[in-house]
Motif scaffolding. Sequence first.
Motif, PDB file in Angstrom:
ATOM      1  N   GLY A  11      -5.389 -85.380   0.369  1.00  0.00           N
ATOM      2  CA  GLY A  11      -6.183 -85.655  -0.834  1.00  0.00           C
ATOM      3  C   GLY A  11      -6.262 -84.439  -1.741  1.00  0.00           C
ATOM      4  O   GLY A  11      -6.745 -84.528  -2.869  1.00  0.00           O
ATOM      5  N   PHE A  12      -5.858 -83.290  -1.253  1.00  0.00           N
ATOM      6  CA  PHE A  12      -5.776 -82.061  -2.071  1.00  0.00           C
ATOM      7  C   PHE A  12      -4.653 -81.211  -1.506  1.00  0.00           C
ATOM      8  O   PHE A  12      -4.118 -81.523  -0.429  1.00  0.00           O
ATOM      9  CB  PHE A  12      -7.109 -81.302  -2.085  1.00  0.00           C
ATOM     10  CG  PHE A  12      -7.602 -80.887  -0.716  1.00  0.00           C
ATOM     11  CD1 PHE A  12      -7.181 -79.702  -0.126  1.00  0.00           C
ATOM     12  CD2 PHE A  12      -8.506 -81.690  -0.018  1.00  0.00           C
ATOM     13  CE1 PHE A  12      -7.636 -79.332   1.127  1.00  0.00           C
ATOM     14  CE2 PHE A  12      -8.970 -81.321   1.241  1.00  0.00           C
ATOM     15  CZ  PHE A  12      -8.528 -80.144   1.820  1.00  0.00           C
ATOM     16  N   ASP A  13      -4.297 -80.146  -2.199  1.00  0.00           N
ATOM     17  CA  ASP A  13      -3.196 -79.278  -1.756  1.00  0.00           C
ATOM     18  C   ASP A  13      -3.690 -78.380  -0.614  1.00  0.00           C
ATOM     19  O   ASP A  13      -4.275 -77.322  -0.832  1.00  0.00           O
ATOM     20  CB  ASP A  13      -2.705 -78.440  -2.955  1.00  0.00           C
ATOM     21  CG  ASP A  13      -1.452 -77.634  -2.618  1.00  0.00           C
ATOM     22  OD1 ASP A  13      -1.229 -77.357  -1.424  1.00  0.00           O
ATOM     23  OD2 ASP A  13      -0.718 -77.288  -3.553  1.00  0.00           O
ATOM     24  N   VAL A  14      -3.464 -78.844   0.613  1.00  0.00           N
ATOM     25  CA  VAL A  14      -4.004 -78.140   1.780  1.00  0.00           C
ATOM     26  C   VAL A  14      -3.436 -76.707   1.881  1.00  0.00           C
ATOM     27  O   VAL A  14      -4.176 -75.745   2.123  1.00  0.00           O
ATOM     28  CB  VAL A  14      -3.684 -78.927   3.081  1.00  0.00           C
ATOM     29  CG1 VAL A  14      -4.106 -78.125   4.303  1.00  0.00           C
ATOM     30  CG2 VAL A  14      -4.386 -80.276   3.070  1.00  0.00           C
ATOM     31  N   ILE A  37     -18.260 -75.625   9.337  1.00  0.00           N
ATOM     32  CA  ILE A  37     -18.115 -76.226   8.001  1.00  0.00           C
ATOM     33  C   ILE A  37     -16.780 -76.957   7.983  1.00  0.00           C
ATOM     34  O   ILE A  37     -15.785 -76.447   8.521  1.00  0.00           O
ATOM     35  CB  ILE A  37     -18.144 -75.137   6.902  1.00  0.00           C
ATOM     36  CG1 ILE A  37     -19.518 -74.460   6.872  1.00  0.00           C
ATOM     37  CG2 ILE A  37     -17.791 -75.716   5.536  1.00  0.00           C
ATOM     38  CD1 ILE A  37     -19.569 -73.202   6.042  1.00  0.00           C
ATOM     39  N   GLY A  38     -16.756 -78.134   7.399  1.00  0.00           N
ATOM     40  CA  GLY A  38     -15.502 -78.879   7.342  1.00  0.00           C
ATOM     41  C   GLY A  38     -15.304 -79.499   5.977  1.00  0.00           C
ATOM     42  O   GLY A  38     -16.274 -79.821   5.276  1.00  0.00           O
ATOM     43  N   SER A  81     -12.972 -76.111   9.100  1.00  0.00           N
ATOM     44  CA  SER A  81     -11.816 -77.015   9.171  1.00  0.00           C
ATOM     45  C   SER A  81     -11.450 -77.484   7.772  1.00  0.00           C
ATOM     46  O   SER A  81     -12.322 -77.825   6.965  1.00  0.00           O
ATOM     47  CB  SER A  81     -12.105 -78.199  10.101  1.00  0.00           C
ATOM     48  OG  SER A  81     -13.266 -78.885   9.687  1.00  0.00           O
ATOM     49  N   VAL A  82     -10.166 -77.465   7.501  1.00  0.00           N
ATOM     50  CA  VAL A  82      -9.645 -77.886   6.191  1.00  0.00           C
ATOM     51  C   VAL A  82      -8.561 -78.923   6.468  1.00  0.00           C
ATOM     52  O   VAL A  82      -7.442 -78.589   6.842  1.00  0.00           O
ATOM     53  CB  VAL A  82      -9.070 -76.679   5.422  1.00  0.00           C
ATOM     54  CG1 VAL A  82      -8.584 -77.102   4.035  1.00  0.00           C
ATOM     55  CG2 VAL A  82     -10.091 -75.549   5.318  1.00  0.00           C
ATOM     56  N   LEU A  83      -8.888 -80.177   6.308  1.00  0.00           N
ATOM     57  CA  LEU A  83      -7.958 -81.260   6.646  1.00  0.00           C
ATOM     58  C   LEU A  83      -7.720 -82.122   5.417  1.00  0.00           C
ATOM     59  O   LEU A  83      -8.659 -82.414   4.669  1.00  0.00           O
ATOM     60  CB  LEU A  83      -8.548 -82.125   7.767  1.00  0.00           C
ATOM     61  CG  LEU A  83      -8.452 -81.655   9.231  1.00  0.00           C
ATOM     62  CD1 LEU A  83      -7.016 -81.740   9.732  1.00  0.00           C
ATOM     63  CD2 LEU A  83      -8.975 -80.261   9.460  1.00  0.00           C
ATOM     64  N   GLY A  84      -6.464 -82.523   5.258  1.00  0.00           N
ATOM     65  CA  GLY A  84      -6.087 -83.214   4.026  1.00  0.00           C
ATOM     66  C   GLY A  84      -6.594 -84.627   3.875  1.00  0.00           C
ATOM     67  O   GLY A  84      -6.652 -85.148   2.759  1.00  0.00           O
ATOM     68  N   GLU A 127     -12.009 -83.132  13.480  1.00  0.00           N
ATOM     69  CA  GLU A 127     -12.002 -81.661  13.492  1.00  0.00           C
ATOM     70  C   GLU A 127     -13.308 -81.121  12.909  1.00  0.00           C
ATOM     71  O   GLU A 127     -13.845 -80.125  13.386  1.00  0.00           O
ATOM     72  CB  GLU A 127     -10.799 -81.117  12.708  1.00  0.00           C
ATOM     73  CG  GLU A 127      -9.446 -81.395  13.342  1.00  0.00           C
ATOM     74  CD  GLU A 127      -9.222 -80.668  14.679  1.00  0.00           C
ATOM     75  OE1 GLU A 127     -10.058 -79.828  15.064  1.00  0.00           O
ATOM     76  OE2 GLU A 127      -8.219 -80.967  15.342  1.00  0.00           O
ATOM     77  N   ALA A 128     -13.819 -81.779  11.863  1.00  0.00           N
ATOM     78  CA  ALA A 128     -15.059 -81.319  11.227  1.00  0.00           C
ATOM     79  C   ALA A 128     -16.232 -81.354  12.205  1.00  0.00           C
ATOM     80  O   ALA A 128     -17.143 -80.527  12.137  1.00  0.00           O
ATOM     81  CB  ALA A 128     -15.371 -82.157   9.994  1.00  0.00           C
ATOM     82  N   ARG A 129     -16.192 -82.320  13.129  1.00  0.00           N
ATOM     83  CA  ARG A 129     -17.277 -82.429  14.123  1.00  0.00           C
ATOM     84  C   ARG A 129     -17.364 -81.182  14.996  1.00  0.00           C
ATOM     85  O   ARG A 129     -18.401 -80.866  15.537  1.00  0.00           O
ATOM     86  CB  ARG A 129     -17.035 -83.655  15.025  1.00  0.00           C
ATOM     87  CG  ARG A 129     -17.836 -84.879  14.611  1.00  0.00           C
ATOM     88  CD  ARG A 129     -17.924 -85.904  15.725  1.00  0.00           C
ATOM     89  NE  ARG A 129     -16.624 -86.394  16.157  1.00  0.00           N
ATOM     90  CZ  ARG A 129     -15.952 -87.385  15.555  1.00  0.00           C
ATOM     91  NH1 ARG A 129     -16.479 -87.978  14.500  1.00  0.00           N
ATOM     92  NH2 ARG A 129     -14.784 -87.766  16.000  1.00  0.00           N
TER      93      ARG A 129
END
Length: 393
Positions: free
Chosen positions: A297-300, A338-339, A321-324, A332-334
């Motif tokens: 959804g964004f440029d990971v 911060i996710g 966590s930075v997931l697309g 991963e955010a769990r």
Amino acid sequence: MFGLGFAAAVPAPICATMSSIRPWRDIERRKSRQIMVGAVPVGGDAPITVQTMTNTPTEDAAATIEQIRRCEDAGADIIRVSCPTAESTAALKEIVRAANVPIVADIHFHYKRALEAADAGAACLRINPGNIGSEERVREVIAAARANGCAIRIGVNAGSLEKDLLEKYGEPCPEALVESALDHIRVLEDHGFHNYKVAVKASDVFLAVAAYQQLADQVDCPLHLGVTEAGGLIGGTVKSSLGIGSLLWAGIGDTIRVSLSAEPEEEVRVGYEILKSLGIRSRGVRVVSCPSCARQGFDVIRTVEALEERLQHIKTPMSLSVLGCVVNGPGEARETDIGITGGGNGTHMVYLSGVTDHHVRDADMIDHIVKLVEAKAAELEAAEAQPTLTAAE
Ligand code: SF4
């Protein structure tokens, strides 16, 4: 027989809390005796330290101090500088005074440089006592180390093995590296000097690992790990992670230096990443991020690059966590402090302590995450600083 001592049979777990919950994460650390490098303990139950080495001309004290500062900011616990000339040891006094971490003077053969470096305040001399020369010179160097509270680091290297050992073994091999180390150790022990640590490095991962494994079974001094001349940033990181990582995983090693053809602060960052990956030490933000794909959804990639750059000042251990997208994002955010998970129409979900919290727009995302991480770091630091209240209070 000199008093080498042997590794203890009952090693201590590195991470007791985590181990008690997840036994498959256990690392049983080899029990070594502890030495002091300046104010930094090495070995025993001391944290595994991260080292690097400057590459400025040591005579240029200002440039060397500036580089040391960058390495300190990256988290270096101990920093080594080369001392090949009298001018370099002359500059060492100012360098030692300015540094906030212990300085190791790297000496090859020249016993006078060792005497000057000890006098200048080096916390450790990297010198091989078997290569110093006459018995008188050896005695002088050891006396100077003792008088100035210097440790000594024996540094055996497959690329500079003694001729007689090369003739005996035909080529650099684990047995040759270990025999060289034991020969140097014997010199120190014969002089009653015990404040030393040892490295048996090679650029070949198999050779380095086998040498350290063999040495670890025969001595109880702290071991300084490294795969020497490992290569550039990517290749050297992979080699070092395999070599240093597999030894640490086996519980071997008390201090590490990642050797890269890259800036010294990069060596420090890679060193911490190895320790973080094994759950041995944590420092700063541990980023969990996906490789990205058409679902993002964004440029990971660009986002992670920007965040890694802008979050270097954070020293408090925490996770991000930075997931697309939602495929793996919520999971991963769990598990992170911060996710962020990519959503549709340029709007993305932010998780705090594993729970969905709010949305953020594409344009504001990086600034917003930086602020969240800074706030979380401040919160964790404040909690850490809070005195523990007793029941009576
Ligand atoms: S989390 Fe989503 S965007 Fe990232 S790699 Fe997986 S499927 Fe692709």
